[in-house]
Design a protein around this motif. Structure first.
Motif, PDB file in Angstrom:
ATOM      1  N   THR A   1      -9.924 -15.719  -5.450  1.00 47.69           N
ATOM      2  CA  THR A   1     -10.986 -14.818  -5.888  1.00 47.69           C
ATOM      3  C   THR A   1     -12.321 -15.246  -5.311  1.00 47.69           C
ATOM      4  O   THR A   1     -12.510 -16.398  -4.890  1.00 47.69           O
ATOM      5  CB  THR A   1     -11.096 -14.794  -7.413  1.00 47.69           C
ATOM      6  OG1 THR A   1     -11.543 -16.094  -7.877  1.00 47.69           O
ATOM      7  CG2 THR A   1      -9.746 -14.476  -8.059  1.00 47.69           C
ATOM      8  N   PHE A   2     -13.283 -14.316  -5.299  1.00 40.90           N
ATOM      9  CA  PHE A   2     -14.627 -14.641  -4.827  1.00 40.90           C
ATOM     10  C   PHE A   2     -15.249 -15.760  -5.669  1.00 40.90           C
ATOM     11  O   PHE A   2     -15.946 -16.626  -5.150  1.00 40.90           O
ATOM     12  CB  PHE A   2     -15.524 -13.401  -4.867  1.00 40.90           C
ATOM     13  CG  PHE A   2     -15.203 -12.388  -3.803  1.00 40.90           C
ATOM     14  CD1 PHE A   2     -14.662 -12.773  -2.597  1.00 40.90           C
ATOM     15  CD2 PHE A   2     -15.454 -11.042  -4.014  1.00 40.90           C
ATOM     16  CE1 PHE A   2     -14.372 -11.848  -1.605  1.00 40.90           C
ATOM     17  CE2 PHE A   2     -15.171 -10.107  -3.039  1.00 40.90           C
ATOM     18  CZ  PHE A   2     -14.620 -10.501  -1.829  1.00 40.90           C
ATOM     19  N   ASP A   3     -15.002 -15.734  -6.975  1.00 40.25           N
ATOM     20  CA  ASP A   3     -15.572 -16.763  -7.847  1.00 40.25           C
ATOM     21  C   ASP A   3     -15.032 -18.142  -7.506  1.00 40.25           C
ATOM     22  O   ASP A   3     -15.781 -19.137  -7.489  1.00 40.25           O
ATOM     23  CB  ASP A   3     -15.263 -16.431  -9.315  1.00 40.25           C
ATOM     24  CG  ASP A   3     -16.044 -15.229  -9.816  1.00 40.25           C
ATOM     25  OD1 ASP A   3     -17.058 -14.877  -9.181  1.00 40.25           O
ATOM     26  OD2 ASP A   3     -15.641 -14.637 -10.835  1.00 40.25           O
ATOM     27  N   THR A   4     -13.730 -18.216  -7.219  1.00 36.42           N
ATOM     28  CA  THR A   4     -13.127 -19.501  -6.847  1.00 36.42           C
ATOM     29  C   THR A   4     -13.693 -20.005  -5.531  1.00 36.42           C
ATOM     30  O   THR A   4     -14.036 -21.189  -5.394  1.00 36.42           O
ATOM     31  CB  THR A   4     -11.596 -19.362  -6.738  1.00 36.42           C
ATOM     32  OG1 THR A   4     -11.070 -18.960  -8.005  1.00 36.42           O
ATOM     33  CG2 THR A   4     -10.952 -20.673  -6.317  1.00 36.42           C
TER      34      THR A   4
ATOM     35  N   GLU B   1     -16.575 -19.219  -4.182  1.00 37.04           N
ATOM     36  CA  GLU B   1     -17.982 -19.587  -4.373  1.00 37.04           C
ATOM     37  C   GLU B   1     -18.110 -20.948  -5.047  1.00 37.04           C
ATOM     38  O   GLU B   1     -18.997 -21.736  -4.714  1.00 37.04           O
ATOM     39  CB  GLU B   1     -18.691 -18.524  -5.196  1.00 37.04           C
ATOM     40  CG  GLU B   1     -20.175 -18.797  -5.403  1.00 37.04           C
ATOM     41  CD  GLU B   1     -20.903 -17.667  -6.100  1.00 37.04           C
ATOM     42  OE1 GLU B   1     -22.073 -17.874  -6.498  1.00 37.04           O
ATOM     43  OE2 GLU B   1     -20.314 -16.581  -6.255  1.00 37.04           O
ATOM     44  N   ALA B   2     -17.228 -21.239  -6.001  1.00 35.67           N
ATOM     45  CA  ALA B   2     -17.283 -22.522  -6.699  1.00 35.67           C
ATOM     46  C   ALA B   2     -17.025 -23.683  -5.740  1.00 35.67           C
ATOM     47  O   ALA B   2     -17.697 -24.726  -5.805  1.00 35.67           O
ATOM     48  CB  ALA B   2     -16.270 -22.536  -7.839  1.00 35.67           C
TER      49      ALA B   2
ATOM     50  N   ARG C   1     -20.477  -5.056  -9.380  1.00 34.04           N
ATOM     51  CA  ARG C   1     -19.524  -5.503  -8.354  1.00 34.04           C
ATOM     52  C   ARG C   1     -18.137  -4.988  -8.707  1.00 34.04           C
ATOM     53  O   ARG C   1     -17.697  -5.082  -9.850  1.00 34.04           O
ATOM     54  CB  ARG C   1     -19.510  -7.034  -8.250  1.00 34.04           C
ATOM     55  CG  ARG C   1     -18.498  -7.564  -7.227  1.00 34.04           C
ATOM     56  CD  ARG C   1     -18.623  -9.054  -7.059  1.00 34.04           C
ATOM     57  NE  ARG C   1     -19.846  -9.399  -6.369  1.00 34.04           N
ATOM     58  CZ  ARG C   1     -19.995  -9.370  -5.045  1.00 34.04           C
ATOM     59  NH1 ARG C   1     -18.979  -9.004  -4.280  1.00 34.04           N
ATOM     60  NH2 ARG C   1     -21.134  -9.708  -4.490  1.00 34.04           N
TER      61      ARG C   1
ATOM     62  N   SER D   1     -11.559  -7.409  -8.355  1.00 39.08           N
ATOM     63  CA  SER D   1     -10.716  -7.907  -7.264  1.00 39.08           C
ATOM     64  C   SER D   1      -9.681  -6.883  -6.837  1.00 39.08           C
ATOM     65  O   SER D   1      -9.148  -6.945  -5.734  1.00 39.08           O
ATOM     66  CB  SER D   1     -10.015  -9.202  -7.691  1.00 39.08           C
ATOM     67  OG  SER D   1      -9.221  -8.983  -8.847  1.00 39.08           O
TER      68      SER D   1
END
Length: 312
Positions: A31-34, A36-37, A282, A285
């Motif tokens: 995912t984008f969040d993963t 980015e982290a 946004r 996913s």
């Protein structure tokens, strides 16, 4: 206002604050969040974007070049445990001169009644969160050729009578589409000769904006399948049309009937971020849509011959 667009690396070593990262993205389960982290460990991340429609390559954009440099030196061509042990292939990327505009000049309505399109209806929370996720079916119910898991949906169609639609609902065709982030739907009117009057669209998992356009000529002046999103948004420069937009939240169902079904083009802009009343939303996913229709067994005799393939 525009979404960032970046050039694919072409062998240049030009440094920048943007990284092109291959073997990484939603299509490989990240995912984008993963993402980015993980990349955020090297400096504040401005954003993570799809590099193309494959879903296996992303752009990681930093606020500072030194952050991008540090991430590239540490992560390039090395297995990353935080990203499932995948070996990333990273290069610098730079902003493209051309940008695709997110045209938020058109008001986005939350209710179909605000659009003044005859035959258009929208019901929020048509199904519950539990029904959205369930895979169970009642084997005692027989719905003909349609899958049995649609029974809770078909049983609720009477809710449209409360909105003023009183016709009997008979459906025998289902199309299921899955949309990754940023992927929309080309502008079109469903072929008159192929389907009857009613078209239902149930949105699952993620939201989007759907836009409607009615052209005075009766047809989109350029073949819609050949239009880019930018051309679709800016086609008003050579065409006269009415334009409307509506926000479709998860678990909502949209009904196109009458004029809305036969005379208005509908499409979903290819955006990763939608703007709804000055709020940036946004896309999830993934978004899944169920389109329910009835196959037409004869020529269409609708009241909109200028848009009808049967009457031309």
């Amino acid at each position: 206002m525009g979404l960032p667009r970046f050039k694919r690396p072409g062998g240049t070593s030009e440094s920048s604050s943007n990284l092109y990262v291959a073997n990484c993205g939603p299509a490989v389960g990240l995912t984008f969040d993963t993402i980015e982290a993980v990349f955020g460990a090297y400096g504040p991340v401005k954003g993570v974007y799809l590099a193309d429609e494959s879903g296996t390559r992303v752009i990681v954009s930093y606020h500072e070049e030194k952050s991008a440099e540090s991430a590239l030196k540490t992560l390039n061509r090395r297995a990353c445990p935080e990203l499932g042990g995948r070996s990333l292939h990273i290069q610098y990327s730079v902003h493209s001169v051309c940008q695709v505009a997110v045209d938020d000049s058109i008001p986005v309505s939350m209710a179909a009644s605000e659009l003044d399109i005859p035959g258009l209806y929208l019901i929020h929370d048509f199904i519950s969160a539990e029904e959205e996720k369930t895979r169970n079916v009642n084997t005692n119910q027989y719905l003909g050729e349609l899958p049995l898991f649609l029974s809770p949906i078909l049983e609720k169609m009477s809710l449209f009578q409360k909105l003023g639609y009183a016709e009997t609902v008979l459906l025998d065709q289902l199309t299921v589409n899955e949309y990754p982030p940023g992927v929309g739907l080309s502008p079109h009117i469903d072929t008159h000769s192929a389907f009857e009057d009613l078209i239902f669209s149930l949105s699952l998992a993620g939201p989007c904006i759907m836009e409607f356009r009615k052209y005075s000529t009766g047809v989109w002046l350029t073949s819609p399948d050949t239009l880019s999103d930018e051309e679709a948004q800016n086609s008003d420069k050579s065409s006269k049309f009415l334009r409307r937009a509506i926000y479709l939240p998860p678990r909502s169902i949209l009904l196109l009937s009458g004029e809305a079904r036969y005379a208005w083009h509908h499409y979903i802009p290819h955006h990763k971020v939608d703007v709804v009343n000055d709020t940036r939303i946004r896309r999830a996913s993934r978004r899944v849509s169920f389109t329910l229709r009835k196959i037409r067994k004869g020529p269409c005799e609708c009241e909109f011959p200028e848009y009808c393939d049967s009457q031309k």
